[in-house]
Design a protein around this motif. Structure first.
Motif, mmCIF file in Angstrom:
data_model
loop_
_atom_site.group_PDB
_atom_site.id
_atom_site.type_symbol
_atom_site.label_atom_id
_atom_site.label_comp_id
_atom_site.label_asym_id
_atom_site.label_seq_id
_atom_site.Cartn_x
_atom_site.Cartn_y
_atom_site.Cartn_z
ATOM 1 N N MET A 130 0.844 -1.188 0.000
ATOM 2 C CA MET A 130 0.000 0.000 0.000
ATOM 3 C C MET A 130 0.877 1.234 0.000
ATOM 4 S SD MET A 130 -3.097 -0.886 2.549
ATOM 5 C CE MET A 130 -3.048 -2.562 3.107
ATOM 6 N N ARG A 131 0.385 2.280 -0.673
ATOM 7 C CA ARG A 131 1.135 3.525 -0.749
ATOM 8 C C ARG A 131 0.264 4.660 -0.246
ATOM 9 N NH1 ARG A 131 2.337 7.397 -5.230
ATOM 10 N NH2 ARG A 131 4.159 8.477 -4.475
ATOM 11 N N TYR A 132 0.872 5.528 0.537
ATOM 12 C CA TYR A 132 0.174 6.687 1.087
ATOM 13 C C TYR A 132 1.019 7.923 0.826
ATOM 14 C CZ TYR A 132 -2.074 2.880 3.553
ATOM 15 O OH TYR A 132 -2.718 1.719 3.850
ATOM 16 N N SER A 133 0.370 9.089 0.734
ATOM 17 C CA SER A 133 1.095 10.334 0.485
ATOM 18 C C SER A 133 0.492 11.468 1.299
ATOM 19 C CB SER A 133 1.016 10.724 -0.994
ATOM 20 O OG SER A 133 1.572 9.734 -1.811
ATOM 21 N N VAL A 134 1.359 12.340 1.757
ATOM 22 C CA VAL A 134 0.946 13.608 2.339
ATOM 23 C C VAL A 134 1.580 14.685 1.464
ATOM 24 C CG1 VAL A 134 1.086 15.136 4.327
ATOM 25 C CG2 VAL A 134 0.810 12.669 4.664
ATOM 26 N N VAL A 135 0.754 15.574 0.931
ATOM 27 C CA VAL A 135 1.241 16.597 0.013
ATOM 28 C C VAL A 135 0.864 17.969 0.542
ATOM 29 C CG1 VAL A 135 1.110 17.508 -2.334
ATOM 30 C CG2 VAL A 135 1.010 15.035 -1.951
ATOM 31 N N ASP A 136 1.846 18.832 0.708
ATOM 32 C CA ASP A 136 1.622 20.229 1.075
ATOM 33 C C ASP A 136 1.731 21.053 -0.209
ATOM 34 O OD1 ASP A 136 1.751 22.889 1.848
ATOM 35 O OD2 ASP A 136 3.135 22.521 3.501
ATOM 36 N N PRO A 137 0.636 21.664 -0.681
ATOM 37 C CA PRO A 137 0.703 22.444 -1.920
ATOM 38 C C PRO A 137 1.786 23.526 -1.892
ATOM 39 C CG PRO A 137 -1.567 22.184 -1.246
ATOM 40 C CD PRO A 137 -0.707 21.655 -0.122
ATOM 41 N N GLY A 138 2.085 24.042 -0.716
ATOM 42 C CA GLY A 138 3.116 25.074 -0.586
ATOM 43 C C GLY A 138 4.515 24.572 -0.910
ATOM 44 N N ASP A 139 4.706 23.259 -0.872
ATOM 45 C CA ASP A 139 6.006 22.675 -1.207
ATOM 46 C C ASP A 139 6.178 22.455 -2.706
ATOM 47 O OD1 ASP A 139 6.632 22.573 1.480
ATOM 48 O OD2 ASP A 139 6.075 20.455 1.699
ATOM 49 N N LEU A 140 5.102 22.614 -3.471
ATOM 50 C CA LEU A 140 5.138 22.350 -4.907
ATOM 51 C C LEU A 140 5.417 23.622 -5.701
ATOM 52 C CD1 LEU A 140 2.010 20.034 -5.131
ATOM 53 C CD2 LEU A 140 4.408 19.362 -4.877
ATOM 54 N N GLU A 141 5.988 23.439 -6.877
ATOM 55 C CA GLU A 141 6.255 24.569 -7.767
ATOM 56 C C GLU A 141 4.944 25.108 -8.334
ATOM 57 O OE1 GLU A 141 9.223 26.052 -8.626
ATOM 58 O OE2 GLU A 141 10.101 24.815 -7.051
ATOM 59 N N ARG A 142 4.872 26.421 -8.443
ATOM 60 C CA ARG A 142 3.739 27.063 -9.101
ATOM 61 C C ARG A 142 3.856 26.800 -10.602
ATOM 62 N NH1 ARG A 142 1.657 33.283 -8.627
ATOM 63 N NH2 ARG A 142 0.349 33.180 -10.476
ATOM 64 N N VAL A 143 2.717 26.504 -11.251
ATOM 65 C CA VAL A 143 2.702 26.284 -12.696
ATOM 66 C C VAL A 143 2.795 27.643 -13.382
ATOM 67 C CG1 VAL A 143 1.366 25.391 -14.638
ATOM 68 C CG2 VAL A 143 1.362 24.166 -12.442
ATOM 69 N N ASP A 144 3.790 27.793 -14.249
ATOM 70 C CA ASP A 144 4.005 29.059 -14.951
ATOM 71 C C ASP A 144 2.909 29.329 -15.975
ATOM 72 O OD1 ASP A 144 6.367 29.651 -13.593
ATOM 73 O OD2 ASP A 144 7.600 28.575 -15.047
ATOM 74 N N GLU A 145 2.788 30.591 -16.336
ATOM 75 C CA GLU A 145 1.904 31.053 -17.402
ATOM 76 C C GLU A 145 0.447 30.671 -17.171
ATOM 77 O OE1 GLU A 145 3.569 29.958 -21.186
ATOM 78 O OE2 GLU A 145 5.580 30.538 -20.538
ATOM 79 N N ARG A 146 0.007 30.789 -15.944
ATOM 80 C CA ARG A 146 -1.394 30.557 -15.600
ATOM 81 C C ARG A 146 -1.992 31.857 -15.091
ATOM 82 N NH1 ARG A 146 -3.558 25.534 -17.036
ATOM 83 N NH2 ARG A 146 -5.250 26.263 -15.765
ATOM 84 N N PRO A 147 -3.330 32.025 -15.216
ATOM 85 C CA PRO A 147 -3.954 33.268 -14.762
ATOM 86 C C PRO A 147 -3.979 33.439 -13.244
ATOM 87 C CG PRO A 147 -5.505 31.912 -16.012
ATOM 88 C CD PRO A 147 -4.223 31.156 -15.918
ATOM 89 N N CYS A 148 -3.700 32.369 -12.494
ATOM 90 C CA CYS A 148 -3.671 32.435 -11.029
ATOM 91 C C CYS A 148 -2.616 31.445 -10.546
ATOM 92 C CB CYS A 148 -5.046 32.118 -10.452
ATOM 93 S SG CYS A 148 -5.566 30.412 -10.686
ATOM 94 N N ASP A 149 -2.489 31.313 -9.238
ATOM 95 C CA ASP A 149 -1.525 30.371 -8.651
ATOM 96 C C ASP A 149 -2.111 28.961 -8.741
ATOM 97 O OD1 ASP A 149 0.043 28.776 -6.941
ATOM 98 O OD2 ASP A 149 0.468 30.463 -5.635
ATOM 99 N N LEU A 150 -1.453 28.094 -9.511
ATOM 100 C CA LEU A 150 -1.875 26.712 -9.692
ATOM 101 C C LEU A 150 -0.777 25.779 -9.220
ATOM 102 C CD1 LEU A 150 -3.392 24.232 -10.875
ATOM 103 C CD2 LEU A 150 -2.473 24.884 -13.110
ATOM 104 N N ARG A 151 -1.142 24.813 -8.379
ATOM 105 C CA ARG A 151 -0.231 23.754 -7.912
ATOM 106 C C ARG A 151 -0.876 22.418 -8.266
ATOM 107 N NH1 ARG A 151 3.645 26.745 -4.602
ATOM 108 N NH2 ARG A 151 2.841 28.866 -4.880
ATOM 109 N N ARG A 152 -0.146 21.557 -8.983
ATOM 110 C CA ARG A 152 -0.655 20.244 -9.387
ATOM 111 C C ARG A 152 -0.375 19.230 -8.276
ATOM 112 N NH1 ARG A 152 -2.644 20.955 -14.216
ATOM 113 N NH2 ARG A 152 -1.609 22.258 -15.765
ATOM 114 N N LEU A 153 -1.425 18.700 -7.679
ATOM 115 C CA LEU A 153 -1.302 17.808 -6.529
ATOM 116 C C LEU A 153 -1.281 16.331 -6.896
ATOM 117 C CD1 LEU A 153 -3.881 19.583 -4.198
ATOM 118 C CD2 LEU A 153 -1.424 20.009 -4.383
#
Length: 125
Positions: A1-24
């Motif tokens: 089994m695999r589990y994940s904890v993801v903090d959006p603040g740790d991810l890179e912002r996606v460039d060239e988007r109209p707002c702040d987008l983080r791919r989770l």
């Protein structure tokens, strides 16, 4: 089994988007569902364009603020804590209006996770 904890603040912002987008979904190792975090200031929209999806179902869960969604038939106001659902083929444009008092934070979930099924929509004037 695999589990994940993801903090959006740790991810890179996606460039060239109209707002702040983080791919989770990639960070969580998800393959069958697309999960994104959007943070939009007043005057910013979430998608690149007014659009629909050919096969993807999509939901927006509003974490804070108020999301506005334009559709061909009406405009929806989605308050904090609410969910807005979109069927495949239904055009929409989610945004935070210019006159909003606060930013809006949204988790968007789409399934299946597909690339290239977004179809631009041009509303009639």
């Amino acid at each position: 089994m695999r589990y994940s904890v993801v903090d959006p603040g740790d991810l890179e912002r996606v460039d060239e988007r109209p707002c702040d987008l983080r791919r989770l979904s990639d960070a969580a190792g998800m393959e069958n569902v697309a999960i994104n975090r959007f943070d939009a200031e007043p005057g910013e929209q979430l998608p690149l364009a007014y659009h629909s999806h050919e096969t993807q179902e999509e939901v927006f869960v509003v974490l804070s603020g108020t999301l506005h969604v334009e559709t061909p038939d009406e405009e929806f106001t989605v308050p904090q804590g609410s969910l807005f659902a979109v069927e495949p083929g239904a055009p929409q444009r989610a945004y935070n209006p210019d006159d909003a008092d606060d930013s809006v934070s949204v988790i968007a979930v789409g399934a299946p996770a597909v690339d290239g099924d977004a179809v631009p929509y041009e509303p009639e004037e």
